[in-house]
Scaffold this active site. Structure first.
Site, PDB file in Angstrom:
ATOM      1  N   PHE A 136      -4.989  10.005 -25.308  1.00 15.33           N
ATOM      2  CA  PHE A 136      -3.684   9.759 -25.927  1.00 15.33           C
ATOM      3  C   PHE A 136      -2.721  10.811 -25.400  1.00 15.33           C
ATOM      4  CE2 PHE A 136      -0.300  10.299 -28.977  1.00 15.33           C
ATOM      5  CZ  PHE A 136       0.078   8.988 -29.241  1.00 15.33           C
ATOM      6  N   ASP A 224      -3.402  18.376 -20.533  1.00 18.00           N
ATOM      7  CA  ASP A 224      -2.616  18.099 -21.732  1.00 18.00           C
ATOM      8  C   ASP A 224      -3.185  18.937 -22.867  1.00 18.00           C
ATOM      9  OD1 ASP A 224      -1.605  17.102 -24.115  1.00 18.00           O
ATOM     10  OD2 ASP A 224      -1.663  15.015 -23.490  1.00 18.00           O
ATOM     11  N   LYS A 253       3.640  20.269 -30.116  1.00 18.53           N
ATOM     12  CA  LYS A 253       3.060  20.417 -31.452  1.00 18.53           C
ATOM     13  C   LYS A 253       3.213  21.832 -32.027  1.00 18.53           C
ATOM     14  CE  LYS A 253       0.028  16.369 -31.594  1.00 18.53           C
ATOM     15  NZ  LYS A 253       0.731  15.687 -32.683  1.00 18.53           N
TER      16      LYS A 253
END
Length: 405
Positions: A136, A224, A253
């Site tokens: 994702f 990532d 985040k």
């Protein structure tokens, strides 16, 4: 009796595009590792905004930094630089262990950081990118091209061409895909820990293999670290547990403790120089407000020993869950404070609801897994309270096909 939560959720249904479904509740404020909803119910936040609230809620360092910056200047556009922007970029290069000649591009989210990374790979003059099954990376069109889940992808095809997916952690499949791409391989892009797939940790030897294969092919290795970075695993970046040095890393985040910000970090002048003037940009990227919050977050993680705390509290949670000996606990996977409690039955969704009713926020990341990504300020008392409640939560959980008793 209609509660404040009921009223606001009804207004939510009437006013917002329904891409998220109906929220679980309506939160009003927070303090440390706790949040309180609009009806006054208090919860231990073991999800942390999905690994975003690094310092918890209302942390004085974040409040002070944001308040000061708002009183000075919030936005200036990227026609100009600001002190927080420069200082955060310098701090990121340091904590990311980036060599001389590295650089930072600031965006506003993880998906935007991935978009920047994808454009970076195209600047190699090549077009093929290998991503991982179950990955994702976001929902914008470029990020969605790298994301694996068919239900996310198919409604929006055709996506960016040239992306292929290989089984996560399968070395033979990776070797075959790299060989098949040949001289057109631009990059391998992967998460060291697949968060949305259920907190699946990549084998260190596989990560080293990806580095070796991309180096030999003249391609980029892009990691990532949007969910697993910024101290969450007990290291600044999850791949710091290995000796691998990537060509680029994406962050977001937890980077600014709750203020929206994303970043692409390029490693070395040969990668940094791929993107030239006018080839990418962002109106809000690197704004002083977000960068001030990012600086406060990094400085507090360092000054308060939160890398060590993440590692210690992660061990306490892991060992404590396993020590329960509960028949519905299959194990615990992850690192630091990015964990999944794996279950012997598909009762995670029900357990999430029962936990919320008991005052704990967790996430059913898979039918048989509960994700924990709490603030890095989590302490022993919070760990103990969750461990004390978990057996009752699991006992009360029911499979999807079972009627509630």
């Amino acid at each position: 009796m209609t509660t404040h939560t009921d009223e606001l959720l009804e207004r939510y249904r009437a006013a917002l595009v329904p891409v998220f479904g109906v929220p679980q509740t309506v939160l009003d404020h927070g303090d440390g590792c706790y949040v309180v909803d609009v009806d006054g119910k208090r919860y231990l936040d073991l999800l942390g905004g999905i690994a975003v609230n690094t310092l918890g809620h209302g942390h004085p360092a974040i409040v002070e930094a944001i308040t000061k910056q708002v009183s000075q200047v919030m936005h200036i556009s990227n026609f100009f630089a600001s002190r927080p922007q420069v200082e955060l970029a310098e701090a990121l290069l340091r904590v990311c262990r980036a060599p001389e000649g590295s650089g930072v591009f600031f965006a506003n989210s993880g998906a935007e950081a991935i978009e920047a990374a994808l454009k970076l790979t195209r600047r190699t003059g090549r077009h093929r990118v290998i991503a991982m099954e179950h990955a994702f990376h976001g929902r914008t069109m470029g990020a969605l091209s790298l994301t694996w889940k068919p239900a996310y992808r198919e409604p929006f095809e055709p996506l960016v061409p040239g992306v292929s997916h290989v089984p996560y952690g399968d070395p033979d499949a990776l070797r075959a895909a790299v060989a098949e791409a040949g001289d057109d391989l631009a990059a391998v892009l992967l998460e060291p820990i697949q968060g949305e797939a259920g907190v699946i940790v990549l084998d260190e030897d596989y990560l080293r293999l990806a580095r070796e294969l991309t180096r030999d092919a003249g391609a980029l290795l892009v990691l990532d670290e949007i969910q697993c970075g910024m101290g969450r695993t007990g290291h600044w970046l999850a791949h710091h547990a290995t000796d691998v040095v990537p060509d680029a890393v994406t962050l977001a985040k937890g980077l600014a403790g709750g203020v929206p910000v994303g970043a692409l970090v390029t490693y070395g002048p040969h990668v940094t120089g791929l993107l030239q003037g006018g080839q990418h940009g962002s109106t809000f990227g690197g704004n002083p407000l977000a960068c001030a919050a990012g600086l406060a977050t990094i400085r507090t993680v360092e000054s308060d020993g939160l890398l060590e705390n993440a590692a210690a509290m992660g061990r306490a949670l892991t060992e404590g869950v396993l020590a329960l000996g509960h028949p519905r606990v299959a194990g615990v996977r992850g690192r630091g404070l990015l964990l999944a409690i794996t279950l012997t039955e598909p009762v995670a969704a029900s357990a999430m609801t029962v936990a919320r009713e008991a005052g704990f926020l967790v996430n059913a990341v898979a039918p048989d897994a509960l994700r924990l990504a709490p603030p890095l300020v989590l302490g022993p008392a919070e760990v103990e309270s969750f461990l004390a409640a978990l057996p009752g939560v699991l006992d009360a959980a029911v499979p999807p096909s079972s009627p509630a008793s």
